[in-house]
Design a protein around this motif. Structure first.
Motif, PDB file in Angstrom:
ATOM      1  N   PRO A 150      58.305  70.997  62.836  1.00 16.69           N
ATOM      2  CA  PRO A 150      58.578  70.081  63.948  1.00 16.69           C
ATOM      3  C   PRO A 150      57.317  69.536  64.587  1.00 16.69           C
ATOM      4  O   PRO A 150      57.332  68.447  65.165  1.00 16.69           O
ATOM      5  CB  PRO A 150      59.386  70.941  64.920  1.00 16.69           C
ATOM      6  CG  PRO A 150      59.023  72.352  64.580  1.00 16.69           C
ATOM      7  CD  PRO A 150      58.777  72.359  63.110  1.00 16.69           C
ATOM      8  N   SER A 151      56.212  70.264  64.509  1.00 16.73           N
ATOM      9  CA  SER A 151      54.978  69.796  65.134  1.00 16.73           C
ATOM     10  C   SER A 151      54.507  68.503  64.495  1.00 16.73           C
ATOM     11  O   SER A 151      54.197  67.522  65.185  1.00 16.73           O
ATOM     12  CB  SER A 151      53.893  70.874  65.029  1.00 16.73           C
ATOM     13  OG  SER A 151      52.698  70.419  65.607  1.00 16.73           O
ATOM     14  N   PHE A 152      54.437  68.476  63.175  1.00 14.46           N
ATOM     15  CA  PHE A 152      54.032  67.257  62.463  1.00 14.46           C
ATOM     16  C   PHE A 152      55.022  66.134  62.736  1.00 14.46           C
ATOM     17  O   PHE A 152      54.648  65.004  63.061  1.00 14.46           O
ATOM     18  CB  PHE A 152      53.955  67.545  60.963  1.00 14.46           C
ATOM     19  CG  PHE A 152      53.632  66.341  60.130  1.00 14.46           C
ATOM     20  CD1 PHE A 152      52.326  66.058  59.773  1.00 14.46           C
ATOM     21  CD2 PHE A 152      54.630  65.475  59.690  1.00 14.46           C
ATOM     22  CE1 PHE A 152      52.011  64.931  59.007  1.00 14.46           C
ATOM     23  CE2 PHE A 152      54.336  64.360  58.933  1.00 14.46           C
ATOM     24  CZ  PHE A 152      53.021  64.087  58.585  1.00 14.46           C
ATOM     25  N   GLN A 153      56.288  66.433  62.614  1.00 14.49           N
ATOM     26  CA  GLN A 153      57.315  65.404  62.746  1.00 14.49           C
ATOM     27  C   GLN A 153      57.315  64.788  64.141  1.00 14.49           C
ATOM     28  O   GLN A 153      57.341  63.556  64.291  1.00 14.49           O
ATOM     29  CB  GLN A 153      58.684  66.019  62.439  1.00 14.49           C
ATOM     30  CG  GLN A 153      58.824  66.541  61.022  1.00 14.49           C
ATOM     31  CD  GLN A 153      60.031  67.442  60.851  1.00 14.49           C
ATOM     32  OE1 GLN A 153      60.790  67.680  61.784  1.00 14.49           O
ATOM     33  NE2 GLN A 153      60.216  67.977  59.646  1.00 14.49           N
ATOM     34  N   MET A 154      57.256  65.625  65.175  1.00 15.31           N
ATOM     35  CA  MET A 154      57.373  65.112  66.528  1.00 15.31           C
ATOM     36  C   MET A 154      56.106  64.392  66.978  1.00 15.31           C
ATOM     37  O   MET A 154      56.174  63.365  67.669  1.00 15.31           O
ATOM     38  CB  MET A 154      57.716  66.263  67.484  1.00 15.31           C
ATOM     39  CG  MET A 154      59.058  66.909  67.186  1.00 15.31           C
ATOM     40  SD  MET A 154      59.465  68.327  68.220  1.00 15.31           S
ATOM     41  CE  MET A 154      59.895  67.507  69.757  1.00 15.31           C
ATOM     42  N   SER A 155      54.940  64.902  66.590  1.00 18.56           N
ATOM     43  CA  SER A 155      53.711  64.249  67.026  1.00 18.56           C
ATOM     44  C   SER A 155      53.569  62.877  66.395  1.00 18.56           C
ATOM     45  O   SER A 155      53.232  61.895  67.080  1.00 18.56           O
ATOM     46  CB  SER A 155      52.499  65.125  66.698  1.00 18.56           C
ATOM     47  OG  SER A 155      52.370  65.312  65.307  1.00 18.56           O
ATOM     48  N   PHE A 156      53.843  62.754  65.100  1.00 24.52           N
ATOM     49  CA  PHE A 156      53.716  61.455  64.460  1.00 24.52           C
ATOM     50  C   PHE A 156      54.834  60.515  64.887  1.00 24.52           C
ATOM     51  O   PHE A 156      54.620  59.301  64.987  1.00 24.52           O
ATOM     52  CB  PHE A 156      53.684  61.609  62.938  1.00 24.52           C
ATOM     53  CG  PHE A 156      52.301  61.826  62.407  1.00 24.52           C
ATOM     54  CD1 PHE A 156      51.438  60.764  62.244  1.00 24.52           C
ATOM     55  CD2 PHE A 156      51.848  63.088  62.091  1.00 24.52           C
ATOM     56  CE1 PHE A 156      50.157  60.952  61.765  1.00 24.52           C
ATOM     57  CE2 PHE A 156      50.574  63.306  61.622  1.00 24.52           C
ATOM     58  CZ  PHE A 156      49.722  62.228  61.456  1.00 24.52           C
ATOM     59  N   ALA A 157      56.030  61.052  65.142  1.00 28.55           N
ATOM     60  CA  ALA A 157      57.109  60.194  65.627  1.00 28.55           C
ATOM     61  C   ALA A 157      56.727  59.563  66.962  1.00 28.55           C
ATOM     62  O   ALA A 157      56.941  58.360  67.189  1.00 28.55           O
ATOM     63  CB  ALA A 157      58.397  61.004  65.767  1.00 28.55           C
ATOM     64  N   ALA A 158      56.143  60.367  67.864  1.00 29.15           N
ATOM     65  CA  ALA A 158      55.743  59.843  69.167  1.00 29.15           C
ATOM     66  C   ALA A 158      54.638  58.804  69.033  1.00 29.15           C
ATOM     67  O   ALA A 158      54.697  57.726  69.646  1.00 29.15           O
ATOM     68  CB  ALA A 158      55.294  60.996  70.070  1.00 29.15           C
ATOM     69  N   VAL A 159      53.624  59.096  68.222  1.00 27.71           N
ATOM     70  CA  VAL A 159      52.488  58.181  68.089  1.00 27.71           C
ATOM     71  C   VAL A 159      52.915  56.864  67.453  1.00 27.71           C
ATOM     72  O   VAL A 159      52.548  55.773  67.921  1.00 27.71           O
ATOM     73  CB  VAL A 159      51.362  58.848  67.272  1.00 27.71           C
ATOM     74  CG1 VAL A 159      50.277  57.838  66.915  1.00 27.71           C
ATOM     75  CG2 VAL A 159      50.759  59.999  68.050  1.00 27.71           C
ATOM     76  N   VAL A 160      53.703  56.939  66.388  1.00 32.60           N
ATOM     77  CA  VAL A 160      54.140  55.713  65.709  1.00 32.60           C
ATOM     78  C   VAL A 160      54.996  54.862  66.638  1.00 32.60           C
ATOM     79  O   VAL A 160      54.834  53.632  66.706  1.00 32.60           O
ATOM     80  CB  VAL A 160      54.905  56.070  64.416  1.00 32.60           C
ATOM     81  CG1 VAL A 160      55.596  54.843  63.841  1.00 32.60           C
ATOM     82  CG2 VAL A 160      53.940  56.650  63.381  1.00 32.60           C
ATOM     83  N   ALA A 161      55.910  55.494  67.378  1.00 32.08           N
ATOM     84  CA  ALA A 161      56.773  54.742  68.293  1.00 32.08           C
ATOM     85  C   ALA A 161      55.955  54.076  69.397  1.00 32.08           C
ATOM     86  O   ALA A 161      56.189  52.909  69.746  1.00 32.08           O
ATOM     87  CB  ALA A 161      57.828  55.668  68.894  1.00 32.08           C
ATOM     88  N   LEU A 162      54.984  54.794  69.947  1.00 33.51           N
ATOM     89  CA  LEU A 162      54.173  54.236  71.029  1.00 33.51           C
ATOM     90  C   LEU A 162      53.298  53.082  70.537  1.00 33.51           C
ATOM     91  O   LEU A 162      53.160  52.060  71.223  1.00 33.51           O
ATOM     92  CB  LEU A 162      53.313  55.330  71.656  1.00 33.51           C
ATOM     93  CG  LEU A 162      54.067  56.384  72.474  1.00 33.51           C
ATOM     94  CD1 LEU A 162      53.144  57.517  72.891  1.00 33.51           C
ATOM     95  CD2 LEU A 162      54.714  55.746  73.689  1.00 33.51           C
ATOM     96  N   ILE A 163      52.718  53.228  69.355  1.00 33.52           N
ATOM     97  CA  ILE A 163      51.875  52.147  68.839  1.00 33.52           C
ATOM     98  C   ILE A 163      52.722  50.930  68.483  1.00 33.52           C
ATOM     99  O   ILE A 163      52.300  49.781  68.687  1.00 33.52           O
ATOM    100  CB  ILE A 163      51.056  52.640  67.627  1.00 33.52           C
ATOM    101  CG1 ILE A 163      50.029  53.670  68.086  1.00 33.52           C
ATOM    102  CG2 ILE A 163      50.367  51.489  66.924  1.00 33.52           C
ATOM    103  CD1 ILE A 163      49.155  54.205  66.992  1.00 33.52           C
ATOM    104  N   ALA A 164      53.924  51.163  67.953  1.00 33.64           N
ATOM    105  CA  ALA A 164      54.805  50.032  67.653  1.00 33.64           C
ATOM    106  C   ALA A 164      55.142  49.266  68.932  1.00 33.64           C
ATOM    107  O   ALA A 164      55.139  48.022  68.953  1.00 33.64           O
ATOM    108  CB  ALA A 164      56.079  50.533  66.972  1.00 33.64           C
ATOM    109  N   CYS A 165      55.428  49.997  70.019  1.00 30.83           N
ATOM    110  CA  CYS A 165      55.699  49.323  71.297  1.00 30.83           C
ATOM    111  C   CYS A 165      54.453  48.607  71.801  1.00 30.83           C
ATOM    112  O   CYS A 165      54.541  47.491  72.347  1.00 30.83           O
ATOM    113  CB  CYS A 165      56.175  50.340  72.324  1.00 30.83           C
ATOM    114  SG  CYS A 165      57.845  50.953  72.020  1.00 30.83           S
ATOM    115  N   TYR A 166      53.302  49.214  71.622  1.00 34.53           N
ATOM    116  CA  TYR A 166      52.049  48.589  72.051  1.00 34.53           C
ATOM    117  C   TYR A 166      51.804  47.293  71.274  1.00 34.53           C
ATOM    118  O   TYR A 166      51.388  46.282  71.855  1.00 34.53           O
ATOM    119  CB  TYR A 166      50.896  49.572  71.842  1.00 34.53           C
ATOM    120  CG  TYR A 166      49.528  48.952  72.015  1.00 34.53           C
ATOM    121  CD1 TYR A 166      48.998  48.732  73.287  1.00 34.53           C
ATOM    122  CD2 TYR A 166      48.768  48.585  70.908  1.00 34.53           C
ATOM    123  CE1 TYR A 166      47.737  48.160  73.438  1.00 34.53           C
ATOM    124  CE2 TYR A 166      47.516  48.009  71.058  1.00 34.53           C
ATOM    125  CZ  TYR A 166      47.009  47.807  72.334  1.00 34.53           C
ATOM    126  OH  TYR A 166      45.768  47.236  72.478  1.00 34.53           O
TER     127      TYR A 166
END
Length: 723
Positions: free
Chosen positions: A383-399
């Motif tokens: 879950p650590s890999f999955q959740m950290s990259f999910a958050a980063v990808v979503a935030l950069i996409a919004c940015y």
């Protein structure tokens, strides 16, 4: 009645529409060729996922030939851009498959086959972490009684009860202890500790029966940087815990050294239920705060020296300083896989600053993911890999979407600027929370409802108060002056803890969720990536896929009967969906795992004599009968009842071995010892049974006591499973 010509015309129209849609998608695919590279880590991850989903271990030759074949395919398609991109994706998947296989072979080490002890265990401490009840040691094993050298685990994790200190990395110890094999999952499909232990090269776990004897103190047998670093982490943790009261000291230490086992369970539960657990799990946020503080502080100090500011790039020098301090922080926090991943992502961002590139670009995150997956392929499943990259990808996409909009003028007035800042913080927390929620539901079977409200207070306090004082405390600790900055840090920690307790106490703060199918999580991830990576309108095709993946939980039918691998814990489903449980420890690890995976529906006491209120479960002195419709399960207590019970749909005899019952299936002691926990679905006269060994397949990390090596587990799909 429609004629044949009308039907053919309808088919032609449908085919024409399908061709038109396919053509438009192909054009959109070609038009976004600059985004193709972002799918490289996705393809790599799919190859790794395929490897771990196999029911049998593939041969090394196949893993080596797959990339070669994919490379030839890509070479043959090199003149057609679209086909070449797809072939390159196949090549990346093959490389991920091969990397996972190579890493599995490298991690292979002896695993204890059965319970051992009490025996004298000798070894060298590699890690020593204090807990709220004692200490937890990881030792490199030298000997364990008369255990043969070729069967001796490389590493062992020992728990010391009621021992708070006195042992550190580098100490050589001898202690009487009980050693056990790494435990298998509590239920088919549950958390796989055996796999995690395999890749840590940890072949046994256990507990000490006495205080260990130090046969050689740390440092007497030569210098080891890793052991020195572990001793430093332990001393820092002890000084923080000694300076601050409980649980403030434990929470503060978790944010600096990563030692979280000193946090009392009820405190950790409050932080988890309020959605604030990420603040004490050192990751990208913690590293980003510390590095950001250093970056802006160094840049401000350099700007105060005009001679330097006019001759050097203060931004780049500040980036280098931030990378160095962040690296030290990673080392002090234990350099676990999550922190290594977070630092790599930060280093990539700072590397972008050094070469004058966009710091927060999806391309840099993609290359960070590639490096991490190749270095530790098994991390994809955590879950650590999955959740950290999910958050980063979503935030950069919004940015990216926000940056593409027409810039708005800066709002006048400090109040409006502060309001915009809080709105940005709320949006960030909302996007990250929504992106990571399904992964948390899959791994932890829970959804925090008020996480946004808690983070709106806790994150600014952590960013602006807690972590700055933590940095000051670490800088002053070598001089023995850490008491006052730690006290200031503790005020902020107490405030965040008060928020956690308050929010966790709100009605409905946590919504328990049932098991989410792995296919559903994969669909959510792919739908989210489709939405985040592409930039044209066709990206919105990912939204319905994400929604459908969440609805997949509604298709899962929970089992009617659960049996633990040791046969000591049994659960049967009542008519209202709760579980009758027979267990020596009603809230032990196995029962607690079942409770969480069942959506926390609740447990009812097992009727020892008589019938349950719904009539499904009836027990007497020699056994129990569990019935749903025409299906009957006989739960045998006395072997004398076996002859009569063989007429049931299924016989459960956990205390017997190889009990023949003709054509009736029997789950007995041997079945449990060789195949692990069982789950049963009752439908008519034919029960559907799945066991843990069938679920996980025949892989290097799968082991059971008295495991019959001649018996091969069925491939997935050969044993019925209800979803």
């Amino acid at each position: 009645m429609p004629t044949l010509s009308t039907a053919l015309a309808g088919l032609q129209d449908g085919a024409g529409a399908a061709v038109a849609v396919a053509t438009r998608m192909a054009r959109a695919f070609v038009a976004e060729r600059e985004r193709w590279i972002l799918w490289l880590p996705v393809a790599l991850g799919l190859g790794i996922g395929v490897y771990f989903e196999l029911a049998v271990e593939p041969q090394l030759g196949f893993a080596a030939l797959a990339p070669v074949a994919a490379l030839l395919l890509a070479f043959a398609a090199r003149r057609r851009a679209g086909v070449f991109a797809l072939a390159a994706g196949v090549l990346a998947a093959a490389l991920g498959f091969a990397a996972a296989k190579l890493h599995t072979d490298w991690a292979k080490a002896p695993v204890l086959a059965e319970r051992l002890g009490p025996v004298t265990v000798k070894g060298r401490i590699l890690e020593a972490e204090p807990t709220h009840k004692g200490m937890r040691l990881v030792i490199r094993l030298a000997s364990a009684g008369n255990l043969a050298a070729d069967k001796q685990p490389l590493r062992v994790r020992l728990t010391l009860h009621n021992v708070e200190s006195g042992y550190t990395a580098g100490d050589e110890i001898a202690v009487r202890a009980i050693l056990l094999p790494p435990p298998p999952p509590a239920a088919p499909g549950a958390y796989d500790f055996q796999r995690q232990a395999y890749f840590l090269r940890m072949g046994a776990v256990g507990y000490a029966l006495e205080e260990p004897e130090i046969t050689r103190a740390a440092g007497e047998s030569g210098f080891s940087f890793s052991e020195w670093l572990e001793r430093l982490r332990q001393r820092i943790t002890e000084r923080i815990v000694a300076s601050l009261p409980s649980p403030t000291g434990a929470l503060a230490a978790a944010q600096i050294t990563g030692h979280r086992n000193t946090i009392p369970p009820e405190v950790m539960s409050a932080w988890q239920d309020s959605g604030l657990a990420h603040l004490i799990a050192i990751s990208g946020m913690n590293i980003g705060i510390v590095a950001g503080l250093v970056f802006f502080a160094v840049r401000a100090l350099l700007a105060l020296i005009p001679w330097l500011a006019l001759r050097i790039s203060t931004k780049k020098w500040a980036a280098v300083a931030a990378m160095i301090v962040a690296l030290v922080y990673v080392a002090i926090s234990g350099a676990s896989v999550p922190t290594q991943r977070a630092y790599l992502m930060f280093a990539v961002v700072m590397g972008g600053v050094l070469i004058d590139r966009e710091a927060l670009s999806m391309r840099l995150v993609a290359w960070a993911a590639v490096a991490i997956l190749l270095a530790a392929p098994e991390g994809l499943l955590g879950p650590s890999f999955q959740m950290s990259f999910a958050a980063v990808v979503a935030l950069i996409a919004c940015y990216e979407r926000w940056a593409a909009r027409k810039p708005e003028p800066e709002p006048p007035g400090a109040a409006r600027r502060w309001l915009r800042g809080f709105a940005a913080l709320a949006l960030t927390s909302l996007v990250a929370g929504l992106a990571t929620a399904p992964f948390g539901m899959y791994s932890f079977n829970r959804f925090t409802v008020y996480g946004l409200a808690a983070n709106m207070i806790a994150v600014p306090v952590t960013d602006l108060w807690v972590m700055p004082w933590a940095l000051v405390a670490m800088l002053l600790m070598p001089f023995g002056l850490e008491a006052w900055p730690l006290a200031a840090m503790g005020w902020g920690v107490d405030l965040v803890h008060a928020v956690a307790r308050t929010v966790a106490g709100w009605p409905g703060a946590v919504v328990p969720t049932t098991v989410m199918p792995g296919a559903g999580l994969l669909a959510f991830a792919l739908g989210g990536l489709w939405l985040a990576i592409w930039q044209r309108r066709w990206r919105w095709l990912g939204a319905p896929v994400m929604l459908a993946s969440l609805l997949s939980m509604l298709l899962v039918r929970p089992p009617d009967l659960l049996v633990s691998g040791d046969g000591r814990t049994i659960a049967a489903r009542a008519a209202d969906g709760t579980l009758f449980i027979a267990s020596p420890d009603a809230r032990g690890f196995v029962a607690d795992t079942w409770w969480k995976r069942d959506g926390a529906a609740g447990f009812k006491p097992w009727p020892q004599n008589g019938a349950s209120a719904d009539g499904r479960l009836r027990c007497d002195a020699i056994g129990c009968i569990y019935a749903i419709g025409a299906a009957r399960v006989a739960i045998v207590r006395d072997p004398a009842a076996l002859a009569e019970d063989c007429r049931a749909t299924l016989v459960l005899a956990t205390a017997l071995t190889r009990s023949g019952c003709g054509n009736t299936r029997v789950i007995d002691r041997r079945s449990l010892l060789t195949r692990g926990a069982h789950a049963v679905w009752l439908d008519g006269r034919t029960p559907a049974v799945i066991d843990d060994r069938t679920e996980r397949g025949e892989r290097p990390w799968v082991s059971y006591p008295w495991m019959d090596t001649k018996e091969r587990p069925a491939r997935r799909g050969q044993t019925a499973r209800r979803e």
